[in-house]
Enzyme design. Sequence first.
Site, PDB file in Angstrom:
ATOM      1  N   HIS A   1       1.777   8.851  -0.538  1.00 12.56           N
ATOM      2  CA  HIS A   1       1.832   8.244   1.069  1.00 12.56           C
ATOM      3  C   HIS A   1       0.452   7.423   1.338  1.00 12.56           C
ATOM      4  O   HIS A   1       0.741   6.454   2.091  1.00 12.56           O
ATOM      5  CB  HIS A   1       1.891   9.643   1.902  1.00 12.56           C
ATOM      6  CG  HIS A   1       1.718   9.116   3.390  1.00 12.56           C
ATOM      7  ND1 HIS A   1       2.635   8.712   4.455  1.00 12.56           N
ATOM      8  CD2 HIS A   1       0.536   9.171   4.285  1.00 12.56           C
ATOM      9  CE1 HIS A   1       2.421   8.707   5.487  1.00 12.56           C
ATOM     10  NE2 HIS A   1       0.746   8.689   5.303  1.00 12.56           N
ATOM     11  N   GLU A   2      -0.642   7.927   1.126  1.00 14.89           N
ATOM     12  CA  GLU A   2      -1.736   7.101   1.100  1.00 14.89           C
ATOM     13  C   GLU A   2      -2.034   5.788   0.477  1.00 14.89           C
ATOM     14  O   GLU A   2      -2.160   4.841   0.960  1.00 14.89           O
ATOM     15  CB  GLU A   2      -3.091   7.925   0.740  1.00 14.89           C
ATOM     16  CG  GLU A   2      -3.358   9.329   1.780  1.00 14.89           C
ATOM     17  CD  GLU A   2      -3.108   9.027   3.144  1.00 14.89           C
ATOM     18  OE1 GLU A   2      -3.493   8.143   3.634  1.00 14.89           O
ATOM     19  OE2 GLU A   2      -2.648  10.019   3.902  1.00 14.89           O
TER      20      GLU A   2
ATOM     21  N   HIS B   1       0.102   3.364   2.227  1.00 12.45           N
ATOM     22  CA  HIS B   1      -0.787   2.611   3.462  1.00 12.45           C
ATOM     23  C   HIS B   1      -1.448   1.237   2.566  1.00 12.45           C
ATOM     24  O   HIS B   1      -1.466   0.321   3.041  1.00 12.45           O
ATOM     25  CB  HIS B   1      -1.797   3.364   3.881  1.00 12.45           C
ATOM     26  CG  HIS B   1      -1.149   4.333   4.989  1.00 12.45           C
ATOM     27  ND1 HIS B   1      -0.475   3.926   6.042  1.00 12.45           N
ATOM     28  CD2 HIS B   1      -1.481   5.716   5.240  1.00 12.45           C
ATOM     29  CE1 HIS B   1       0.071   4.891   6.852  1.00 12.45           C
ATOM     30  NE2 HIS B   1      -0.641   5.952   6.293  1.00 12.45           N
TER      31      HIS B   1
ATOM     32  N   HIS C   1      -1.026  -2.664   3.439  1.00 12.40           N
ATOM     33  CA  HIS C   1      -2.306  -3.544   3.485  1.00 12.40           C
ATOM     34  C   HIS C   1      -2.214  -4.735   2.703  1.00 12.40           C
ATOM     35  O   HIS C   1      -2.398  -6.056   3.200  1.00 12.40           O
ATOM     36  CB  HIS C   1      -3.636  -2.960   3.341  1.00 12.40           C
ATOM     37  CG  HIS C   1      -4.918  -3.675   3.663  1.00 12.40           C
ATOM     38  ND1 HIS C   1      -5.838  -3.333   3.330  1.00 12.40           N
ATOM     39  CD2 HIS C   1      -4.921  -4.642   4.298  1.00 12.40           C
ATOM     40  CE1 HIS C   1      -6.814  -4.091   3.808  1.00 12.40           C
ATOM     41  NE2 HIS C   1      -6.395  -5.154   4.321  1.00 12.40           N
TER      42      HIS C   1
END
Length: 230
Positions: A94-95, A98, A102
């Site tokens: 999940h991280e 991100h 980006h």
Amino acid sequence: MGIIIFIAVAILSFIVQARFKSKFTKYSETPLSTGMTGRDIAEKMLHDNGIYDVRILSAEGSLSDHYNPADRTVNLSPEVYSGRSIAAAAVAAHECGHAVQHAKAYSWLQFRSAMVPIVNISSNLLQYVFMLGLIMYYASSFGYTLLLIAFGAMVVVTLFSVITLPVEFDASRRALVWLQSNKGVMQTSVEHSQAKDALWWAAMTYVVAALGSLAQLLYLAMMLFGGRRD
């Protein structure tokens, strides 16, 4: 009416937080069949998406996992960084979702990141101006002015909470698609369903946070623009 909304949101928040912690505990104790650590998974997901300039760090604290676009780091809590569980795999992916956002200039993440400085200022204002405004509200017109300032700050904070929702849901979607396509990371449909369940309840914590902000904004609006000060 405002009090009823507050109570309803508080109860919902308590239920969701309790459910999320229960799920996270359960899946933290469920081993990943491949035995990969959260760090291993994060590194593989980044590289599979052509990302080599993002560092993976171990962050202090429980549930402290986050991606920092400012210094391009994926920060994983110790239980995720070194963990070999379903929860560790889901959170790490999940991280990294991100980080992929980006790298691909995902518009909602860009908007959210641009708001961070003004949100920080607004949050600090709310801590002091709101309470002082409530204390002075019935005593002087200055209290009303303070609450107007608090209302403006609350609009910013609420908008930030709402914008966070598509960012979080999209990161989970990217993570789950990647996990499903990588049998070397997550081998069974059961593991994938468990990861999906963990990320769903994590996302729900952001939903209730946004509802809480909306409830506070509504309460302030009713107080300031409801036409009653007695």
